[in-house]
Design an enzyme around this catalytic site. Structure first.
Site, mmCIF file in Angstrom:
data_model
loop_
_atom_site.group_PDB
_atom_site.id
_atom_site.type_symbol
_atom_site.label_atom_id
_atom_site.label_comp_id
_atom_site.label_asym_id
_atom_site.label_seq_id
_atom_site.Cartn_x
_atom_site.Cartn_y
_atom_site.Cartn_z
ATOM 1 C CB THR A 17 -0.947 0.034 1.225
ATOM 2 O OG1 THR A 17 -0.163 -0.009 2.416
ATOM 3 C CG2 THR A 17 -1.904 -1.141 1.196
ATOM 4 N N GLY A 18 2.163 1.147 0.120
ATOM 5 C CA GLY A 18 3.035 2.317 0.019
ATOM 6 C C GLY A 18 3.150 2.785 -1.423
ATOM 7 C CD GLN A 20 8.961 4.097 -5.195
ATOM 8 O OE1 GLN A 20 9.221 3.337 -6.136
ATOM 9 N NE2 GLN A 20 8.811 5.402 -5.352
ATOM 10 C CE LYS A 43 -2.292 2.067 5.395
ATOM 11 N NZ LYS A 43 -1.619 3.004 4.477
ATOM 12 C CB THR A 98 14.240 -1.750 1.769
ATOM 13 O OG1 THR A 98 12.888 -2.214 1.670
ATOM 14 C CG2 THR A 98 14.328 -0.573 2.727
ATOM 15 C CD GLU A 99 18.291 3.667 -1.770
ATOM 16 O OE1 GLU A 99 19.510 3.603 -1.979
ATOM 17 O OE2 GLU A 99 17.512 4.386 -2.440
ATOM 18 C CE1 TYR A 160 17.257 -1.873 -13.925
ATOM 19 C CE2 TYR A 160 17.177 0.525 -13.991
ATOM 20 C CZ TYR A 160 16.977 -0.662 -13.315
ATOM 21 O OH TYR A 160 16.486 -0.633 -12.035
ATOM 22 C CD GLU A 210 28.766 -0.471 -7.304
ATOM 23 O OE1 GLU A 210 28.269 0.193 -8.216
ATOM 24 O OE2 GLU A 210 28.222 -0.608 -6.199
ATOM 25 C CG HIS A 249 25.383 1.220 -5.317
ATOM 26 N ND1 HIS A 249 25.647 0.346 -6.344
ATOM 27 C CD2 HIS A 249 24.120 1.666 -5.511
ATOM 28 C CE1 HIS A 249 24.581 0.262 -7.131
ATOM 29 N NE2 HIS A 249 23.642 1.056 -6.639
#
Length: 290
Positions: A17-18, A20, A43, A98-99, A160, A210, A249
């Site tokens: 329901t958030g 995102q 909810k 989630t970050e 991507y 990276e 990151h």
């Protein structure tokens, strides 16, 4: 065939329901992913995009026992508890979008997941996609077409872009897995490569790394010791980043020579991995080895 997710995957959305959670539930449904339920405490009883919402993971799983995968859109302070709830309800594949989850919290739930035989993708991951069968994540599906290349990456955006470069050369992806951009992640490059090695439809693997940490060096050590191996082509982002400067990151920061671009390229090259200096060159190298 792909790995981790496919046409038989049945998905629960935690935090549906958030903003995102709601947005990407709609995008996953458009892609064809079988999202069967959502959870937001307090909810339950409502619907999002026609998907029933429950107060707890246990309630959702009891009503929809076919659920085998969860995707977590819960904000960082509550995300660890959401992961524990999914594991305790018997879900064995959990994608943590989630970050900003504290590292010590990630260490705890990753250890808990391993002790219960659960696979954690992330945190701070774009998710997993097996085109065109299933997307459990936030990646734009139009950048991925089915093919023979297994893609594993620490970066969502570069995932991507690489897939797009491969498409431009007539190549496609068997599965793309974002292992996550945090210092500690549930799955490693070694874990994902091992799954690709068992997948008969994956003929080669692309590693997108990276600067920072030692995930690429660990993979190089692992890969160098394999007797049978599928070809791997790599790209390491952050070649021009100055020491001590964090690059996007949380895990992409270099102190001294540890985790530097040059160290990672050296380790991978010595292990037999071809390393490209640009995304365009990466796609060309993949084209050459097929």
């Amino acid at each position: 065939m792909g790995i981790i997710v496919g046409e038989n995957t049945r998905v629960l959305v935690q935090g549906i329901t958030g903003r995102q959670g709601m947005l990407h539930t709609g995008e996953m449904l458009k892609y064809g992913t079988r999202v069967v339920a959502g959870v937001t405490p307090g909810k339950g009883g409502g619907k999002i995009h026609g998907i029933p919402v429950y107060d707890s993971v246990r309630e959702a799983v009891e009503t929809h026992p076919e659920i085998d995968t969860s995707i977590v859109f819960v904000p960082a302070p509550a995300a660890p508890d959401a992961v524990y709830e999914a594991i305790d309800a018997g879900i064995r594949k959990i994608v943590v979008i989630t970050e900003h989850i504290p590292v010590h919290e990630t260490l705890k739930f990753v250890s808990y997941a391993r002790s219960h035989g659960a696979l954690i993708i992330g945190p701070n991951t774009p998710g997993v996609i097996t085109p065109p069968k299933c997307k459990v994540g936030i990646m734009p599906g139009e950048y991925f077409k089915p093919g023979l290349i297994g893609l594993m990456s620490r970066s969502g955006t570069l995932t991507y872009e690489v897939s797009l470069h491969l498409m431009e050369r007539g190549l496609g992806v068997s599965t793309a897995v974002g292992i996550g951009g945090d210092p500690i992640t549930g799955v490693t490059f070694e874990d994902v490569y091992t799954l690709f090695a068992r997948d008969p439809e994956t003929k080669a693997v692309v590693l997108i790394g990276e600067i920072g940490g030692n995930k690429e060096e660990q993979f190089a050590e692992f890969y160098s010791q394999l007797e049978e191996k599928k070809p791997v082509v790599a790209f390491i982002a952050g070649r021009s980043a100055p020491p001590g400067k964090k690059m996007g990151h949380a895990g992409a920061i270099v102190y001294g020579s540890a985790g530097s671009y040059s160290n990672k390229v050296k380790a991978l090259t010595e292990a037999g991995v071809r390393v490209a200096s640009s995304l365009s060159e990466l796609a060309d190298l993949v084209r050459e080895i097929l």
